[in-house]
Design a protein around this motif. Structure first.
Motif, PDB file in Angstrom:
ATOM      1  N   LEU A  47      -2.175   8.892 -16.881  1.00  0.00           N
ATOM      2  CA  LEU A  47      -1.237   9.565 -15.797  1.00  0.00           C
ATOM      3  C   LEU A  47      -1.963  10.229 -14.700  1.00  0.00           C
ATOM      4  CD1 LEU A  47       1.290  11.685 -17.900  1.00  0.00           C
ATOM      5  CD2 LEU A  47       1.716  10.112 -16.143  1.00  0.00           C
ATOM      6  N   GLU A  48      -3.241  10.799 -14.865  1.00  0.00           N
ATOM      7  CA  GLU A  48      -4.005  11.192 -13.416  1.00  0.00           C
ATOM      8  C   GLU A  48      -4.331  10.175 -12.611  1.00  0.00           C
ATOM      9  OE1 GLU A  48      -7.467  13.762 -14.120  1.00  0.00           O
ATOM     10  OE2 GLU A  48      -6.568  14.568 -16.007  1.00  0.00           O
ATOM     11  N   LYS A  49      -4.540   8.953 -13.083  1.00  0.00           N
ATOM     12  CA  LYS A  49      -4.777   7.727 -12.350  1.00  0.00           C
ATOM     13  C   LYS A  49      -3.593   7.289 -11.613  1.00  0.00           C
ATOM     14  CE  LYS A  49      -8.644   5.998 -15.141  1.00  0.00           C
ATOM     15  NZ  LYS A  49      -9.146   4.865 -15.961  1.00  0.00           N
ATOM     16  N   ASN A  50      -2.425   7.354 -12.385  1.00  0.00           N
ATOM     17  CA  ASN A  50      -1.283   6.911 -11.762  1.00  0.00           C
ATOM     18  C   ASN A  50      -0.882   7.926 -10.512  1.00  0.00           C
ATOM     19  OD1 ASN A  50      -1.032   4.843 -13.428  1.00  0.00           O
ATOM     20  ND2 ASN A  50       0.384   5.747 -14.528  1.00  0.00           N
ATOM     21  N   LYS A  94      -2.993   7.114  -7.402  1.00  0.00           N
ATOM     22  CA  LYS A  94      -2.340   5.780  -6.607  1.00  0.00           C
ATOM     23  C   LYS A  94      -1.301   6.363  -5.997  1.00  0.00           C
ATOM     24  CE  LYS A  94      -1.209   1.359  -7.451  1.00  0.00           C
ATOM     25  NZ  LYS A  94      -0.895   0.300  -8.614  1.00  0.00           N
ATOM     26  N   ILE A  95      -0.384   6.745  -6.485  1.00  0.00           N
ATOM     27  CA  ILE A  95       0.950   7.385  -5.970  1.00  0.00           C
ATOM     28  C   ILE A  95       0.486   8.247  -4.557  1.00  0.00           C
ATOM     29  CG2 ILE A  95       2.837   9.014  -5.923  1.00  0.00           C
ATOM     30  CD1 ILE A  95       3.049   8.099  -9.022  1.00  0.00           C
ATOM     31  N   LEU A  96      -0.347   9.401  -4.683  1.00  0.00           N
ATOM     32  CA  LEU A  96      -0.702   9.971  -3.674  1.00  0.00           C
ATOM     33  C   LEU A  96      -1.352   9.095  -2.464  1.00  0.00           C
ATOM     34  CD1 LEU A  96      -1.933  13.263  -5.342  1.00  0.00           C
ATOM     35  CD2 LEU A  96       0.386  13.093  -3.858  1.00  0.00           C
ATOM     36  N   HIS A  97      -2.064   8.464  -2.860  1.00  0.00           N
ATOM     37  CA  HIS A  97      -2.787   7.515  -1.939  1.00  0.00           C
ATOM     38  C   HIS A  97      -1.844   6.556  -1.051  1.00  0.00           C
ATOM     39  CE1 HIS A  97      -6.139   5.339  -0.215  1.00  0.00           C
ATOM     40  NE2 HIS A  97      -5.599   4.101  -0.790  1.00  0.00           N
ATOM     41  N   GLU A  98      -1.061   6.058  -1.809  1.00  0.00           N
ATOM     42  CA  GLU A  98      -0.057   4.966  -1.452  1.00  0.00           C
ATOM     43  C   GLU A  98       1.134   5.506  -0.636  1.00  0.00           C
ATOM     44  OE1 GLU A  98       0.693   2.205  -4.682  1.00  0.00           O
ATOM     45  OE2 GLU A  98      -1.353   1.321  -4.557  1.00  0.00           O
ATOM     46  N   ASN A  99       1.511   6.491  -1.134  1.00  0.00           N
ATOM     47  CA  ASN A  99       2.924   7.140  -0.513  1.00  0.00           C
ATOM     48  C   ASN A  99       2.815   8.665  -0.637  1.00  0.00           C
ATOM     49  OD1 ASN A  99       5.363   7.450   0.044  1.00  0.00           O
ATOM     50  ND2 ASN A  99       6.384   6.551  -1.617  1.00  0.00           N
ATOM     51  N   MET A 100       2.116   9.143   0.371  1.00  0.00           N
ATOM     52  CA  MET A 100       1.888  10.494   0.618  1.00  0.00           C
ATOM     53  C   MET A 100       3.179  11.252   0.864  1.00  0.00           C
ATOM     54  SD  MET A 100      -1.084  12.847   2.416  1.00  0.00           S
ATOM     55  CE  MET A 100      -0.708  12.479   4.006  1.00  0.00           C
ATOM     56  N   GLU A 152       7.949  11.341  -6.622  1.00  0.00           N
ATOM     57  CA  GLU A 152       7.499  10.481  -7.747  1.00  0.00           C
ATOM     58  C   GLU A 152       6.737  11.065  -8.960  1.00  0.00           C
ATOM     59  OE1 GLU A 152       5.793   6.497  -6.796  1.00  0.00           O
ATOM     60  OE2 GLU A 152       6.560   6.780  -4.670  1.00  0.00           O
ATOM     61  N   ILE A 153       5.727  11.961  -8.221  1.00  0.00           N
ATOM     62  CA  ILE A 153       4.808  12.736  -9.265  1.00  0.00           C
ATOM     63  C   ILE A 153       5.527  13.826 -10.370  1.00  0.00           C
ATOM     64  CG2 ILE A 153       2.890  14.443  -9.757  1.00  0.00           C
ATOM     65  CD1 ILE A 153       1.791  12.915  -7.045  1.00  0.00           C
ATOM     66  N   GLN A 186       9.264  12.670 -17.159  1.00  0.00           N
ATOM     67  CA  GLN A 186       9.754  11.405 -17.647  1.00  0.00           C
ATOM     68  C   GLN A 186       8.541  11.089 -18.956  1.00  0.00           C
ATOM     69  OE1 GLN A 186      10.618   8.321 -15.016  1.00  0.00           O
ATOM     70  NE2 GLN A 186      12.331   9.292 -14.001  1.00  0.00           N
ATOM     71  N   ARG A 187       7.482  11.214 -18.720  1.00  0.00           N
ATOM     72  CA  ARG A 187       6.350  10.645 -19.761  1.00  0.00           C
ATOM     73  C   ARG A 187       6.004  11.630 -20.644  1.00  0.00           C
ATOM     74  NH1 ARG A 187       4.485   5.772 -17.188  1.00  0.00           N
ATOM     75  NH2 ARG A 187       6.635   4.862 -16.499  1.00  0.00           N
TER      76      ARG A 187
END
Length: 150
Positions: free
Chosen positions: A6-9, A12-18, A24-25, A31-32
């Motif tokens: 989850l940390e890696k995801n 990635k979310i923060l890097h791609e879509n700030m 999303e986070i 959900q998870r």
């Protein structure tokens, strides 16, 4: 999904879509992780916590909380993690949902100043562990770079 994955995801979310990444986070966390019933981010402005992105069954009525009031306000004031295993036994609890039984609040800091927090409620009593706290502290560290811009 394991915490490390989850940390890696989240990275990635923060890097791609700030811009939309924080929503999303909170959705991903809610959900998870089964015992994360409601997940929200509060941002501090003018000594008030203001609700930001959230995920859960219902919206909270507490869209603004004074720093120092309630469990969330206490965490914002002290800059320390709050884990409450039974919210109904804690006088500070600002009741949001009758089904909630425990809460964890993780301050989000930028340059050692609290700029917001992660607030998670669970419908399970005593739901949060040290592992949750460590995991969420890592997420808060990542979010600190972005929350201060809101």
């Amino acid at each position: 999904m394991k915490y490390k994955e989850l940390e890696k995801n989240i990275q990635k979310i923060l890097h791609e879509n700030m811009q939309h990444g924080i929503q999303e986070i909170v959705e991903l966390l809610q959900q998870r992780i089964n015992h994360y019933s409601w997940v929200g981010i509060y941002v501090i402005k003018c000594d008030m916590l203001h609700i930001g992105p959230w995920a859960g069954e219902n919206a909270t009525e507490h869209v603004e909380i004074p720093v120092g009031k309630g469990i969330c306000g206490s965490a914002a004031k002290t800059g320390k993690i709050e884990i409450v295993s039974n919210v109904h036994a804690d006088k500070r609890y600002l009741s949001c949902f009758i089904s909630m039984k425990s809460e964890i609040v993780i301050p989000i800091k930028y340059e050692n100043i609290v700029v917001g927090e992660i607030d998670i409620d669970s419908d399970e009593e005593d739901a949060f562990t040290k592992q949750d706290a460590l995991f969420l502290e890592n997420i808060a560290d990542m979010l600190g770079q972005h929350i201060h811009k809101l």
